[in-house]
Design a protein around this motif. Structure first.
Motif, short mmCIF file in Angstrom:
data_model
loop_
_atom_site.label_atom_id
_atom_site.label_comp_id
_atom_site.label_asym_id
_atom_site.label_seq_id
_atom_site.Cartn_x
_atom_site.Cartn_y
_atom_site.Cartn_z
N UNK A 176 -21.55 25.41 14.50
CA UNK A 176 -21.24 26.23 13.34
C UNK A 176 -20.09 27.17 13.70
N UNK A 177 -18.97 26.95 13.07
CA UNK A 177 -17.77 27.71 13.38
C UNK A 177 -17.59 28.85 12.37
N UNK A 178 -16.93 29.89 12.82
CA UNK A 178 -16.61 31.02 11.97
C UNK A 178 -15.12 30.95 11.65
N UNK A 179 -14.76 30.48 10.46
CA UNK A 179 -13.34 30.25 10.17
C UNK A 179 -12.57 31.49 9.78
N UNK A 180 -13.23 32.67 9.73
CA UNK A 180 -12.60 33.93 9.35
C UNK A 180 -11.94 33.82 7.98
N UNK A 181 -12.77 33.37 7.01
CA UNK A 181 -12.33 33.23 5.62
C UNK A 181 -13.04 34.29 4.79
N UNK A 182 -12.30 35.03 3.98
CA UNK A 182 -12.88 36.02 3.09
C UNK A 182 -13.20 35.36 1.75
N UNK A 193 -16.61 35.88 8.10
CA UNK A 193 -15.56 36.76 8.60
C UNK A 193 -15.70 36.96 10.11
N UNK A 194 -14.60 37.33 10.76
CA UNK A 194 -14.59 37.45 12.21
C UNK A 194 -15.64 38.44 12.71
N UNK A 195 -15.89 39.52 11.93
CA UNK A 195 -16.84 40.53 12.38
C UNK A 195 -18.29 40.19 12.06
N UNK A 196 -18.53 39.06 11.41
CA UNK A 196 -19.89 38.64 11.07
C UNK A 196 -20.64 38.20 12.32
N UNK A 197 -21.98 38.29 12.26
CA UNK A 197 -22.80 37.83 13.39
C UNK A 197 -22.89 36.31 13.45
N UNK A 198 -22.44 35.62 12.40
CA UNK A 198 -22.64 34.18 12.30
C UNK A 198 -21.49 33.38 12.90
N UNK A 201 -16.43 31.60 17.22
CA UNK A 201 -15.01 31.87 16.97
C UNK A 201 -14.20 30.59 17.11
N UNK A 202 -13.22 30.40 16.24
CA UNK A 202 -12.40 29.19 16.29
C UNK A 202 -11.72 29.04 17.65
N UNK A 203 -11.39 30.14 18.28
CA UNK A 203 -10.71 30.07 19.58
C UNK A 203 -11.62 29.53 20.68
N UNK A 204 -12.93 29.58 20.47
CA UNK A 204 -13.87 29.09 21.47
C UNK A 204 -14.39 27.69 21.16
N UNK A 205 -14.03 27.15 20.01
CA UNK A 205 -14.68 25.94 19.51
C UNK A 205 -14.40 24.71 20.38
N UNK A 206 -13.14 24.51 20.78
CA UNK A 206 -12.80 23.29 21.53
C UNK A 206 -13.53 23.26 22.87
N UNK A 207 -13.57 24.40 23.57
CA UNK A 207 -14.26 24.44 24.87
C UNK A 207 -15.75 24.20 24.70
N UNK A 208 -16.34 24.75 23.64
CA UNK A 208 -17.76 24.56 23.42
C UNK A 208 -18.06 23.11 23.05
#
Length: 449
Positions: A176-182, A193-198, A201-208
């Motif tokens: 489950x990715x957080x796309x930082x979309x309002x 949103x980036x500050x959400x607990x859910x 982060x997109x920047x971590x997705x490929x490594x995960x």
């Protein structure tokens, strides 16, 4: 701070009586000795109140089916799983109805997993979301063979792998990715949103994703996101798709056997008379066209859209009062029955059940319940038809996050629930008594001596 209701152009009943179908209602014509009155399908709300009492939640099976089928038709050009978001309304009757229509389930707890399975939702149509899954819940989901467990963090990834290994199973997962979309909704409802607990982060997705594919106890089957609720057009969903699609293509090029892209839920409904309606045919066409080139099944998780307009909270007026310049209509439903107005400042139309009451000159008043809190209101500064003691009011668009969020605060038993099908209705959750509440509790032996 909770803000007063949006400014009305007229009383709620003016719009509702003119187009009741927008709120899942019908008007039953006048008969001998009575005026026209509101109905859910072919059952008059007044007849439900006479038989069951108030407050009572009344759901229309036909409205639920019509909305499910409309979304299914809108997505007919591409394989799509419609996984009902159980958190919106976990009534066993509603779940069973949706399961028979072909719905899957989006769950966020072990309790919702159990409810979905008992209702007849196949495990391979169940997606397990949520940021705080317990080990026992993960074990139950893995043992049941759910379609996917939506991973929220690297810690959860490792924990699911460990639980699957202990059970001797391979767990199907999605990130489950957080796309930082309002999504331009209430702040409490914005989950992408980036500050959400859910989400991750997109920047971590490929490594995960690389880590997930390296763990033999996991099978990475897709990507997921959910950006919020009460969304009324396709643009935020398409923006989410654009954020996720690049990673999908990279993973597919690397040989990852992905099978699904889960764009979440959050489709909105009409609340206030001036609200625009979601064009579900346009939404479905846009999302399926976007996903089709990837060759993945689309997963959608509607909750409110399927059940929100199908539900009415039926309540009876207790009395009226005036404090200074402010008028109050006091009803027997309260914030423990419908929390959304106090929690979100949410707007629910409130209309008389008897259409003749709509002919009276309107008043401006707060609609409040008996709970001992200043936040106990169903409407504030609302223009509405005046109603006296004993008269019935219908609180509309209450099928989602009404009973699901209800409590027994002030030792008030939960409202009854009723499901309507054509000219029939059945009590699906009986009203408990205060004695029932007390019977659920234990007094320590040392206090009884």
């Amino acid at each position: 701070m909770v803000t007063p209701d949006v400014q009305q152009s007229g009383p709620d009943h003016t719009a509702v009586f003119a187009a009741p179908e927008r709120w899942g209602l019908r008007v039953q014509p006048a008969g001998p000795g009575r005026a026209a009155r509101l109905a859910v399908e072919d059952v008059a709300l007044a007849d439900v109140a006479a038989a069951v009492g108030t407050p009572t939640y009344v759901y229309g099976a036909g409205e639920i089916a019509a909305r499910f089928q409309a979304l299914a038709r809108a997505c007919r050009s591409h394989p799509t799983l419609i996984g009902y978001a159980v958190k919106a309304n976990s009534s066993q009757a509603v779940l069973t109805h949706l399961a028979r229509l072909g719905a899957g389930a989006d769950i966020v707890s072990g309790g919702e997993l159990r409810r979905a399975l008992v209702a007849g939702v196949p495990a391979d149509k169940i997606v397990f979301s949520g940021v705080g899954k317990l080990d026992a819940e993960l074990d139950a989901a893995i043992a049941a063979g759910v379609r996917s467990i939506n991973i929220e963090s690297v810690e959860e990834l490792e924990r699911v792998a460990a639980r699957a290994h202990a059970l001797g199973r391979v767990a199907s997962i999605a990130l489950r990715l957080n796309p930082d979309i309002d999504p331009d909704t209430h702040p409490y409802l914005a989950t992408g949103l980036r500050e959400s607990k859910f989400g991750i982060a997109m920047s971590d997705a490929a490594a995960l994703a690389t880590r997930a594919r390296a763990l033999p106890d996991l099978r990475l089957v897709g990507l997921a996101c959910h950006i919020g609720s009460q969304i009324l057009d396709e643009s935020p969903f398409l923006a989410s798709f654009e954020r996720l699609s690049g990673l999908v293509r990279a993973l597919r090029a690397d040989g990852a056997p992905l099978r699904q892209l889960d764009l979440g839920g959050g489709m909105g409904i009409t609340y206030a008379p001036g609200d625009r309606e979601l064009d579900v045919e346009r939404l479905g066409a846009a999302l399926t066209a976007a996903v089709a080139p990837l060759g993945l099944e689309l997963v959608l998780e509607p909750g409110r859209y399927l059940v929100g307009s199908a539900g009415v909270l039926l309540t009876r007026v207790v009395g009226r009062k005036r404090n200074g310049e402010r008028d109050f209509v006091i009803v027997d439903a309260a914030m423990n029955d419908l929390l959304r107005p106090a929690l979100y400042g949410a707007y629910h139309p409130i209309v008389p059940v008897d259409l003749a009451a709509g002919e009276r000159p309107p008043i401006r008043a707060d609609v409040v319940g008996p709970v001992c809190e200043c936040g106990d209101f169903l409407a504030q500064d609302r223009l509405l038809s005046p109603a006296g003691p004993g008269e019935l009011l219908a609180v509309l668009a209450a099928g989602a996050y009404g009973m699901a969020m209800a409590s027994t605060y002030n030792s008030r038993p939960l409202a009854a629930e009723v499901l309507v099908h054509g000219s029939e209705f059945a009590v699906t959750r009986a009203r408990k008594t205060v004695d029932d509440l007390i019977a659920d509790e234990q007094v320590p032996a040392w206090l009884a001596r």
